[in-house]
Design a protein around this motif. Structure first.
Motif, mmCIF file in Angstrom:
data_model
loop_
_atom_site.group_PDB
_atom_site.id
_atom_site.type_symbol
_atom_site.label_atom_id
_atom_site.label_comp_id
_atom_site.label_asym_id
_atom_site.label_seq_id
_atom_site.Cartn_x
_atom_site.Cartn_y
_atom_site.Cartn_z
ATOM 1 N N PRO A 108 0.832 -1.211 0.000
ATOM 2 C CA PRO A 108 0.000 0.000 0.000
ATOM 3 C C PRO A 108 0.858 1.250 0.000
ATOM 4 O O PRO A 108 2.069 1.199 0.258
ATOM 5 C CB PRO A 108 -0.793 -0.133 1.306
ATOM 6 N N VAL A 116 1.391 8.853 0.620
ATOM 7 C CA VAL A 116 -0.014 9.134 0.918
ATOM 8 C C VAL A 116 -0.338 10.592 0.614
ATOM 9 O O VAL A 116 -1.333 10.913 -0.052
ATOM 10 C CB VAL A 116 -0.343 8.787 2.385
ATOM 11 N N PRO A 127 -8.136 11.876 -0.719
ATOM 12 C CA PRO A 127 -7.295 10.713 -0.441
ATOM 13 C C PRO A 127 -7.326 9.685 -1.573
ATOM 14 O O PRO A 127 -8.345 9.528 -2.255
ATOM 15 C CB PRO A 127 -7.906 10.133 0.842
ATOM 16 N N TRP A 129 -7.125 5.656 -2.442
ATOM 17 C CA TRP A 129 -7.495 4.426 -1.750
ATOM 18 C C TRP A 129 -6.677 3.256 -2.280
ATOM 19 O O TRP A 129 -6.387 3.163 -3.481
ATOM 20 C CB TRP A 129 -8.976 4.118 -1.955
ATOM 21 N N ASN A 130 -6.312 2.350 -1.382
ATOM 22 C CA ASN A 130 -5.647 1.096 -1.722
ATOM 23 C C ASN A 130 -6.706 -0.006 -1.751
ATOM 24 O O ASN A 130 -7.280 -0.341 -0.710
ATOM 25 C CB ASN A 130 -4.591 0.757 -0.670
ATOM 26 N N GLY A 290 -6.890 -0.762 7.265
ATOM 27 C CA GLY A 290 -7.231 0.556 6.751
ATOM 28 C C GLY A 290 -8.588 1.004 7.265
ATOM 29 O O GLY A 290 -9.355 0.208 7.834
ATOM 30 N N ASN A 293 -13.004 3.256 3.131
ATOM 31 C CA ASN A 293 -12.824 2.562 1.861
ATOM 32 C C ASN A 293 -11.358 2.389 1.473
ATOM 33 O O ASN A 293 -11.071 1.938 0.356
ATOM 34 C CB ASN A 293 -13.557 3.321 0.755
ATOM 35 N N ASP A 294 -10.452 2.723 2.346
ATOM 36 C CA ASP A 294 -9.026 2.476 2.120
ATOM 37 C C ASP A 294 -8.710 1.103 2.718
ATOM 38 O O ASP A 294 -8.490 0.954 3.917
ATOM 39 C CB ASP A 294 -8.188 3.563 2.788
ATOM 40 N N TYR A 318 -2.635 -4.207 -4.704
ATOM 41 C CA TYR A 318 -3.623 -3.128 -4.592
ATOM 42 C C TYR A 318 -3.726 -2.363 -5.907
ATOM 43 O O TYR A 318 -2.714 -2.097 -6.555
ATOM 44 C CB TYR A 318 -3.205 -2.138 -3.503
ATOM 45 N N ILE A 320 -4.405 1.272 -6.834
ATOM 46 C CA ILE A 320 -4.374 2.551 -6.134
ATOM 47 C C ILE A 320 -5.135 3.578 -6.967
ATOM 48 O O ILE A 320 -4.765 3.863 -8.112
ATOM 49 C CB ILE A 320 -2.932 3.003 -5.885
ATOM 50 N N SER A 323 -10.019 8.595 -4.646
ATOM 51 C CA SER A 323 -11.386 8.521 -4.137
ATOM 52 C C SER A 323 -12.264 9.547 -4.846
ATOM 53 O O SER A 323 -13.419 9.286 -5.176
ATOM 54 C CB SER A 323 -11.403 8.763 -2.628
#
Length: 373
Positions: A108, A116, A127, A129-130, A290, A293-294, A318, A320, A323
């Protein structure tokens, strides 16, 4: 794309801990721009938007992405995705740079490395998400003439990959393989030279399972200090397959492609063979750390566990994604592709060398995908 290859190893997972969930039963016809399902799908798909997506990253998931793209093209006529299997590190960098619509990484996003924050900046202040879309076991693949059955554990694997154990007949290996005839041959370590989430996961496993024998740390760069480096999963598998006495860490499908033998792993409860039952038992123990939704996973609970019959060396790849922050056409296409990947696309994963999504993860993924804006 690989087909009809790996069902003997993971083909029964869907019947056990990794059953796919059916979230809907509509069977509407149609193609672009409308919600649609097939009898094999578990969710409606809103096709349309950007006609050709781009993604880059993990080579471990390349064969899975090929399967997903085929399902996407069948489900959403005229839609496509171009995937560059350049490695997890490159995938993260290209996503952050805005060069691709989403990245693929076997690790991640790292907060400590600033990934991040940089990804949020790329996503217009939202953000990233992973989303764990692909599960697969990592094999300790080796080539050693006359030795088709081999057991290793975390401690001995760590000593091999940091150069402490140099010979195949070292007493540490012999102690785990009573009665085996091990040759007086040098061990050739083959490792990933590019930044790789597979390397990161493998080194995390060594940290957790070696009882202190691995002190080099984790990360996408190999830190063992020995061996020959090769790029990408295909590169290390091909290199190991060409040298008698070689060993590497690589996703199962690549080990099989290059006819590598696969070591059993003693996780403290006896030697565990890499098969559908042992993989399913391990993945069933994975938890999400997480928030919202991450969907970042806690694989540490697997790596250091001594659960009887569980194969401990796994990774999750993941996708990536932003969002929010995509333009409308890109958001629509990203959601369509990921929905197909999480549903229709799962049907072909066992044959391609992967494990279909666990039920709980599939449900969470579909919720997260729907929330992309």
């Amino acid at each position: 794309m690989k087909t009809k290859r790996h069902g003997a190893v993971i083909g029964l997972i869907a019947a056990g801990a990794l059953l796919l969930t059916a979230c809907g039963s509509d069977n509407n016809a149609g193609n672009t721009g409308a919600a649609q399902t097939t009898g094999e799908s578990s969710s409606p798909v809103e096709c349309g938007g950007k006609s050709k997506l781009s993604a880059e990253g993990s080579s471990a998931q390349k064969n899975a992405i090929d399967t997903f793209v085929q399902a996407y093209q069948q489900r959403c006529s005229g839609s496509d995705l171009a995937y560059n299997a350049s490695g997890s590190g490159a995938g993260v960098k290209q996503f952050i740079a805005g060069q691709v619509d989403f990245g693929g990484s076997d690790s991640p996003l790292s907060e400590s490395k600033g990934e991040v924050a940089s990804a949020a900046e790329r996503c217009e202040g939202n953000p990233a998400w992973n989303l764990p879309m692909v599960f697969g076991p990592v094999a300790l693949g080796y080539k050693l003439e006359g030795v088709a059955d081999l057991t290793l554990n975390g401690e001995v694997a760590a000593k091999i990959f940091n150069g402490t154990v140099k010979k195949w007949n070292d007493p540490a290996i012999s102690a785990l393989n009573s009665g085996a005839s091990l040759p007086d041959k040098n061990i050739t370590v083959i490792y990933r030279s590019d930044e790789s989430g597979t390397t990161d996961n493998f080194q995390q496993y060594l940290e957790a399972a070696s009882g202190g024998a691995w002190t080099q740390g984790a990360g996408k760069q190999f830190k063992g200090g020995v061996g020959e480096g090769k790029e990408k999963s295909a590169g290390v598998a091909q290199a190991a397959g060409a040298v008698d006495g070689a060993i590497t860490y690589v996703e199962l499908s690549f080990a099989q492609d290059n006819k590598l033998s696969i070591a059993k792993i003693d996780n403290g409860s006896g030697a565990v063979e890499l098969n559908e039952q042992s993989v399913g038992k391990a993945i069933d123990g994975a938890t999400i750390k997480g928030t919202g939704n991450d969907l970042v996973l806690d694989l540490g609970s697997i790596y250091g566990a001594s659960t009887e019959g569980a194969y401990p060396l796994l990774l999750a790849t993941y996708e990536i994604v932003c969002s929010k922050g995509y333009d409308a056409d890109t958001a629509k296409a990203v959601k369509a592709f990921l929905t197909v990947a999480a549903t229709d696309g799962q049907a072909g994963l066992a044959d391609a060398g992967y494990a279909p999504l666990p039920k709980a993860f599939q449900e969470k993924l579909l919720t997260a995908i729907e929330a992309i804006a």
